[in-house]
Design a protein around this motif. Structure first.
Motif, PDB file in Angstrom:
ATOM      1  N   SER A  57      22.096  33.581  47.505  1.00 39.18           N
ATOM      2  CA  SER A  57      21.835  33.366  46.083  1.00 39.18           C
ATOM      3  C   SER A  57      22.122  34.624  45.270  1.00 39.18           C
ATOM      4  CB  SER A  57      20.382  32.942  45.894  1.00 39.18           C
ATOM      5  OG  SER A  57      20.054  32.865  44.522  1.00 39.18           O
ATOM      6  N   ARG A  58      21.627  35.755  45.764  1.00 33.68           N
ATOM      7  CA  ARG A  58      21.827  37.020  45.050  1.00 33.68           C
ATOM      8  C   ARG A  58      23.301  37.426  45.072  1.00 33.68           C
ATOM      9  NH1 ARG A  58      21.164  39.762  40.831  1.00 33.68           N
ATOM     10  NH2 ARG A  58      21.150  42.005  41.071  1.00 33.68           N
ATOM     11  N   ALA A  59      24.007  37.156  46.155  1.00 33.46           N
ATOM     12  CA  ALA A  59      25.429  37.491  46.265  1.00 33.46           C
ATOM     13  C   ALA A  59      26.224  36.799  45.166  1.00 33.46           C
ATOM     14  CB  ALA A  59      25.961  37.092  47.637  1.00 33.46           C
ATOM     15  N   HIS A  60      25.930  35.520  44.929  1.00 34.14           N
ATOM     16  CA  HIS A  60      26.654  34.773  43.899  1.00 34.14           C
ATOM     17  C   HIS A  60      26.324  35.300  42.497  1.00 34.14           C
ATOM     18  CE1 HIS A  60      27.560  31.922  47.163  1.00 34.14           C
ATOM     19  NE2 HIS A  60      28.583  31.566  46.409  1.00 34.14           N
ATOM     20  N   ARG A  61      25.074  35.708  42.301  1.00 31.98           N
ATOM     21  CA  ARG A  61      24.698  36.249  40.990  1.00 31.98           C
ATOM     22  C   ARG A  61      25.421  37.570  40.718  1.00 31.98           C
ATOM     23  NH1 ARG A  61      19.301  34.835  42.207  1.00 31.98           N
ATOM     24  NH2 ARG A  61      18.619  37.008  42.223  1.00 31.98           N
ATOM     25  N   ILE A  62      25.510  38.412  41.741  1.00 35.00           N
ATOM     26  CA  ILE A  62      26.206  39.694  41.591  1.00 35.00           C
ATOM     27  C   ILE A  62      27.683  39.455  41.318  1.00 35.00           C
ATOM     28  CG2 ILE A  62      26.963  41.778  42.810  1.00 35.00           C
ATOM     29  CD1 ILE A  62      24.265  41.780  44.251  1.00 35.00           C
ATOM     30  N   PHE A  63      28.266  38.497  42.036  1.00 33.95           N
ATOM     31  CA  PHE A  63      29.680  38.189  41.849  1.00 33.95           C
ATOM     32  C   PHE A  63      29.944  37.705  40.426  1.00 33.95           C
ATOM     33  CE2 PHE A  63      33.509  35.610  42.042  1.00 33.95           C
ATOM     34  CZ  PHE A  63      34.365  36.417  42.768  1.00 33.95           C
ATOM     35  N   GLU A  64      29.099  36.813  39.945  1.00 31.62           N
ATOM     36  CA  GLU A  64      29.278  36.269  38.597  1.00 31.62           C
ATOM     37  C   GLU A  64      29.060  37.330  37.521  1.00 31.62           C
ATOM     38  OE1 GLU A  64      30.316  33.260  37.700  1.00 31.62           O
ATOM     39  OE2 GLU A  64      30.595  32.775  39.826  1.00 31.62           O
ATOM     40  N   GLU A  65      28.184  38.277  37.791  1.00 26.98           N
ATOM     41  CA  GLU A  65      27.864  39.289  36.788  1.00 26.98           C
ATOM     42  C   GLU A  65      28.862  40.440  36.748  1.00 26.98           C
ATOM     43  OE1 GLU A  65      24.036  41.994  35.307  1.00 26.98           O
ATOM     44  OE2 GLU A  65      23.972  40.971  37.243  1.00 26.98           O
ATOM     45  N   PHE A  66      29.413  40.805  37.933  1.00 25.46           N
ATOM     46  CA  PHE A  66      30.238  42.014  37.996  1.00 25.46           C
ATOM     47  C   PHE A  66      31.677  41.826  38.490  1.00 25.46           C
ATOM     48  CE2 PHE A  66      25.833  43.552  38.582  1.00 25.46           C
ATOM     49  CZ  PHE A  66      25.763  44.503  37.579  1.00 25.46           C
ATOM     50  N   ILE A  67      31.941  40.815  39.294  1.00 25.89           N
ATOM     51  CA  ILE A  67      33.228  40.738  39.998  1.00 25.89           C
ATOM     52  C   ILE A  67      34.224  39.731  39.421  1.00 25.89           C
ATOM     53  CG2 ILE A  67      34.354  40.365  42.225  1.00 25.89           C
ATOM     54  CD1 ILE A  67      32.638  42.834  42.204  1.00 25.89           C
ATOM     55  N   CYS A  68      33.772  38.533  39.139  1.00 22.41           N
ATOM     56  CA  CYS A  68      34.730  37.501  38.720  1.00 22.41           C
ATOM     57  C   CYS A  68      35.400  37.870  37.393  1.00 22.41           C
ATOM     58  CB  CYS A  68      34.041  36.141  38.616  1.00 22.41           C
ATOM     59  SG  CYS A  68      32.895  35.964  37.257  1.00 22.41           S
ATOM     60  N   SER A  69      36.569  37.300  37.171  1.00 22.90           N
ATOM     61  CA  SER A  69      37.309  37.576  35.943  1.00 22.90           C
ATOM     62  C   SER A  69      36.469  37.206  34.729  1.00 22.90           C
ATOM     63  CB  SER A  69      38.618  36.785  35.922  1.00 22.90           C
ATOM     64  OG  SER A  69      39.445  37.181  36.998  1.00 22.90           O
ATOM     65  N   GLU A  70      36.485  38.098  33.740  1.00 27.62           N
ATOM     66  CA  GLU A  70      35.730  37.911  32.504  1.00 27.62           C
ATOM     67  C   GLU A  70      34.213  37.868  32.731  1.00 27.62           C
ATOM     68  OE1 GLU A  70      37.225  34.691  30.204  1.00 27.62           O
ATOM     69  OE2 GLU A  70      39.290  35.389  30.285  1.00 27.62           O
ATOM     70  N   ALA A  71      33.751  38.520  33.802  1.00 31.63           N
ATOM     71  CA  ALA A  71      32.314  38.652  34.034  1.00 31.63           C
ATOM     72  C   ALA A  71      31.722  39.499  32.909  1.00 31.63           C
ATOM     73  CB  ALA A  71      32.060  39.321  35.382  1.00 31.63           C
ATOM     74  N   PRO A  72      30.448  39.277  32.557  1.00 35.20           N
ATOM     75  CA  PRO A  72      29.846  40.040  31.454  1.00 35.20           C
ATOM     76  C   PRO A  72      29.860  41.549  31.673  1.00 35.20           C
ATOM     77  CG  PRO A  72      28.199  38.776  32.677  1.00 35.20           C
ATOM     78  CD  PRO A  72      29.533  38.287  33.122  1.00 35.20           C
ATOM     79  N   LYS A  73      29.791  41.975  32.953  1.00 38.55           N
ATOM     80  CA  LYS A  73      29.830  43.411  33.264  1.00 38.55           C
ATOM     81  C   LYS A  73      30.921  43.681  34.305  1.00 38.55           C
ATOM     82  CE  LYS A  73      24.897  44.125  32.350  1.00 38.55           C
ATOM     83  NZ  LYS A  73      23.605  44.610  32.908  1.00 38.55           N
ATOM     84  N   GLU A  74      32.089  43.133  34.059  1.00 39.90           N
ATOM     85  CA  GLU A  74      33.183  43.211  35.030  1.00 39.90           C
ATOM     86  C   GLU A  74      33.563  44.653  35.368  1.00 39.90           C
ATOM     87  OE1 GLU A  74      37.808  41.626  35.567  1.00 39.90           O
ATOM     88  OE2 GLU A  74      36.628  41.087  33.789  1.00 39.90           O
ATOM     89  N   VAL A  75      33.570  44.950  36.671  1.00 35.83           N
ATOM     90  CA  VAL A  75      33.953  46.286  37.123  1.00 35.83           C
ATOM     91  C   VAL A  75      35.456  46.349  37.335  1.00 35.83           C
ATOM     92  CG1 VAL A  75      31.715  46.819  38.168  1.00 35.83           C
ATOM     93  CG2 VAL A  75      33.462  45.646  39.533  1.00 35.83           C
ATOM     94  N   ASN A  76      35.977  47.556  37.315  1.00 35.41           N
ATOM     95  CA  ASN A  76      37.423  47.761  37.408  1.00 35.41           C
ATOM     96  C   ASN A  76      37.851  47.896  38.873  1.00 35.41           C
ATOM     97  OD1 ASN A  76      40.076  48.310  36.850  1.00 35.41           O
ATOM     98  ND2 ASN A  76      39.711  50.434  36.258  1.00 35.41           N
ATOM     99  N   ILE A  77      38.171  46.767  39.505  1.00 38.39           N
ATOM    100  CA  ILE A  77      38.676  46.782  40.882  1.00 38.39           C
ATOM    101  C   ILE A  77      39.979  46.004  40.937  1.00 38.39           C
ATOM    102  CG2 ILE A  77      36.418  47.061  41.991  1.00 38.39           C
ATOM    103  CD1 ILE A  77      36.382  44.040  42.478  1.00 38.39           C
ATOM    104  N   ASP A  78      40.750  46.261  41.982  1.00 39.68           N
ATOM    105  CA  ASP A  78      42.053  45.608  42.102  1.00 39.68           C
ATOM    106  C   ASP A  78      41.896  44.147  42.537  1.00 39.68           C
ATOM    107  OD1 ASP A  78      42.423  45.527  45.280  1.00 39.68           O
ATOM    108  OD2 ASP A  78      41.575  47.477  44.726  1.00 39.68           O
ATOM    109  N   HIS A  79      42.971  43.398  42.355  1.00 42.41           N
ATOM    110  CA  HIS A  79      42.958  41.960  42.638  1.00 42.41           C
ATOM    111  C   HIS A  79      42.642  41.675  44.105  1.00 42.41           C
ATOM    112  CE1 HIS A  79      44.071  37.719  42.397  1.00 42.41           C
ATOM    113  NE2 HIS A  79      44.872  37.899  43.424  1.00 42.41           N
TER     114      HIS A  79
END
Length: 201
Positions: A111-133
């Motif tokens: 559950s927490r993994a999906h929340r972190i992904f949605e918040e930081f990793i997925c495209s156009e996430a609210p707090k998207e981090v700068n990582i490569d594709h």
């Protein structure tokens, strides 16, 4: 050993109070209303020994990035600096990953993994981090069977980015340089006051 606050001359206490005030100003430079729930809050002890230890802590932040990240006050100070550069999401993601690794329940982990992904990793996430594709897709695949290590690649990339880019700027910033100077002065003042105090028998 450090004495209690009441045992020190007024000038020493005033210097310590000034140092505390400057630290507070530094750590509250971030914009109000932003979410910093995952970031450690600034801690200031009431005992004189903690004033000395905090001075040493501040000076230690420039020794290595690891020392900065291992200090609660260092993390809070670095976060405040990152907010001035609008890049606080990198540290917030790193901290979220550190907390994520402590989860023992498989259900909570997923559950927490999906929340972190949605918040930081997925495209156009609210707090998207700068990582490569590639790293983004690897992390997405890892979520299919979430484990404590599923964010390791992304977290590592983000940490490297902060260490090589943001951290040197933090150390060179006028605010940290002034803070370090204050820490040196406070440490020297406390040592001087301690040695100057008449011994009791």
């Amino acid at each position: 050993m450090c004495r209690t606050l009441t045992a020190f001359p007024t000038t020493c206490l005033e210097r310590a109070k000034e140092f505390k005030t400057r630290l507070g100003i530094f750590l509250h430079k971030s914009e109000p209303g932003s979410d910093t729930g995952s970031v450690a809050k600034f801690e200031w002890g009431s005992k004189h020994s903690k004033e000395r230890n905090f001075s040493e802590d501040v000076l230690g932040w420039r020794e290595s990035f690891d020392l900065l990240l291992s200090s609660k006050n260092g993390v809070a100070a670095f976060h405040a600096f990152l907010k001035t550069e609008f890049s606080e999401e990198n540290l917030e993601f790193w901290l979220a990953c550190e907390e994520f690794k402590k989860i023992r329940s498989a259900t909570k982990l997923a559950s927490r993994a999906h929340r972190i992904f949605e918040e930081f990793i997925c495209s156009e996430a609210p707090k998207e981090v700068n990582i490569d594709h590639e790293t983004r897709e690897l992390t997405r695949m890892n979520l299919q069977a979430a484990t404590a290590t599923c964010f390791d690649a992304a977290q590592g990339k983000t940490r490297t980015l902060m260490e090589k880019d943001s951290y040197p700027r933090f150390l060179k910033s006028p605010t940290y340089r002034d803070l370090a100077a204050q820490a040196s002065a406070a440490s020297a003042s406390l040592s001087s006051c301690s040695s100057a105090e008449p011994s009791r028998t």
